[in-house]
Scaffold this motif. Sequence first.
Motif, PDB file in Angstrom:
ATOM      1  N   GLN A  79       0.886  -1.240  -0.215  1.00 27.68           N
ATOM      2  CA  GLN A  79       0.120   0.136   0.011  1.00 27.68           C
ATOM      3  C   GLN A  79       0.977   1.155  -0.086  1.00 27.68           C
ATOM      4  O   GLN A  79       0.624   2.276  -0.558  1.00 27.68           O
ATOM      5  CB  GLN A  79      -1.028   0.040   1.157  1.00 27.68           C
ATOM      6  N   ILE A  80       1.956   1.183   0.703  1.00 32.40           N
ATOM      7  CA  ILE A  80       2.643   2.248   1.009  1.00 32.40           C
ATOM      8  C   ILE A  80       3.713   2.770  -0.421  1.00 32.40           C
ATOM      9  O   ILE A  80       3.666   3.882  -1.077  1.00 32.40           O
ATOM     10  CB  ILE A  80       3.665   2.180   2.045  1.00 32.40           C
ATOM     11  N   GLU A  81       4.254   1.518  -1.087  1.00 28.74           N
ATOM     12  CA  GLU A  81       4.930   1.601  -2.303  1.00 28.74           C
ATOM     13  C   GLU A  81       3.633   2.319  -3.418  1.00 28.74           C
ATOM     14  O   GLU A  81       4.052   2.890  -4.181  1.00 28.74           O
ATOM     15  CB  GLU A  81       5.192   0.342  -2.713  1.00 28.74           C
ATOM     16  N   ALA A  83      12.085  -7.579   6.706  1.00 30.15           N
ATOM     17  CA  ALA A  83      12.059  -7.527   5.396  1.00 30.15           C
ATOM     18  C   ALA A  83      11.436  -6.435   4.349  1.00 30.15           C
ATOM     19  O   ALA A  83      11.809  -6.138   3.439  1.00 30.15           O
ATOM     20  CB  ALA A  83      11.945  -9.196   4.723  1.00 30.15           C
ATOM     21  N   LYS A  84      10.226  -6.167   5.073  1.00 32.04           N
ATOM     22  CA  LYS A  84       9.334  -5.421   4.480  1.00 32.04           C
ATOM     23  C   LYS A  84       9.917  -3.946   4.781  1.00 32.04           C
ATOM     24  O   LYS A  84       9.849  -3.318   3.550  1.00 32.04           O
ATOM     25  CB  LYS A  84       7.882  -5.386   5.056  1.00 32.04           C
ATOM     26  N   GLU A 119      13.048   0.756   2.601  1.00 31.79           N
ATOM     27  CA  GLU A 119      14.139   1.577   2.788  1.00 31.79           C
ATOM     28  C   GLU A 119      15.031   1.710   1.589  1.00 31.79           C
ATOM     29  O   GLU A 119      15.311   2.623   1.087  1.00 31.79           O
ATOM     30  CB  GLU A 119      14.756   1.033   3.765  1.00 31.79           C
ATOM     31  N   LYS A 120      14.871   0.572   0.918  1.00 33.07           N
ATOM     32  CA  LYS A 120      15.625   0.438  -0.351  1.00 33.07           C
ATOM     33  C   LYS A 120      15.063   1.218  -1.473  1.00 33.07           C
ATOM     34  O   LYS A 120      15.764   1.915  -2.417  1.00 33.07           O
ATOM     35  CB  LYS A 120      15.951  -0.942  -0.954  1.00 33.07           C
ATOM     36  N   LEU A 131      11.454   5.504   3.516  1.00 31.57           N
ATOM     37  CA  LEU A 131      11.495   5.662   5.185  1.00 31.57           C
ATOM     38  C   LEU A 131      12.291   7.036   5.367  1.00 31.57           C
ATOM     39  O   LEU A 131      13.423   7.297   4.465  1.00 31.57           O
ATOM     40  CB  LEU A 131      12.213   4.401   5.451  1.00 31.57           C
ATOM     41  N   LEU A 132      11.802   7.781   6.236  1.00 31.27           N
ATOM     42  CA  LEU A 132      12.719   8.898   6.624  1.00 31.27           C
ATOM     43  C   LEU A 132      13.970   8.290   7.138  1.00 31.27           C
ATOM     44  O   LEU A 132      13.844   7.526   8.471  1.00 31.27           O
ATOM     45  CB  LEU A 132      11.821   9.681   7.544  1.00 31.27           C
ATOM     46  N   PRO A 133      15.098   9.037   6.917  1.00 30.28           N
ATOM     47  CA  PRO A 133      16.303   8.524   7.331  1.00 30.28           C
ATOM     48  C   PRO A 133      16.449   8.524   8.811  1.00 30.28           C
ATOM     49  O   PRO A 133      15.978   9.624   9.664  1.00 30.28           O
ATOM     50  CB  PRO A 133      17.443   9.345   6.737  1.00 30.28           C
TER      51      PRO A 133
END
Length: 254
Positions: free
Chosen positions: A68-70, A84-85, A90-91, A95-97
């Motif tokens: 959903q986020i992707e 893993a998700k 992150e890849k 995600l906020l660093p």
Amino acid sequence: MKTNTRPLTAILIVIAGLLSQAVRAADIYVSAAASLTDVLKEIAIPYEKQSGDNLVFNFAASSVLARQIEEGAPADLIFSADEAKLDALEKAGLLLPETRKSVLSNTLVIVVPNDSTVDFNSARDLAGRGIKKIAVGEPSSVPAGIYAKEYLDKLGIWQKLTDKIVPVESVRAALAAVESGNVDAGIVYKTDALISQKVKVAYEVPATEGPAISYPLAVLKDAKSPDAAKKLAAYLESAPAEAVFQKYGFLLKQ
């Protein structure tokens, strides 16, 4: 002639207070693993009172949340049931660093309906004649199913059980399948078994023998309320929140 400015001053103070409250309050969209449903709802009650923020939850299998986020679904914070998700998010740069943290762990259990008469001495008993259907989260994507397959592979019995496996969309769906009597057994998290009145734990996988279960969280790069999400993330590692997690059977990661 002097003008009485007290009423005006009082009104301005009230307005300032309301504006300040409006600035502080935020809707925080939280995408969280299905196994966190009950515990996060309890944690939300005091947090919303304390912060003034409103937590908007989206509970589902971690694989569904990540997808959903992707695809652009609104989310400020993700709380997954496996690493893993978040690795994939992150890849992808979503995600906020420096906000990703591993917070909790869990253990796997085999549950059966309360009226089941099947005895278990180990997980290998799943291969017995008394067990014909076993509900697990989809082993290719749902964390609980991935963990279950990993453990059963380690025991060398996964291939013997493939005809019995009933894959479902989430760990809560696996629990529901056992509760309804539609399957003879299910593999779920210990925390899920603890909230059910319709199943019993037939076997608990020792933490030292089971898979390394990890619940990481992170703030999303495109979060609409990043500061509020960071404060919530910090609260989820506070003593009051940890006490609730432990009450529900979660293990705290050091």
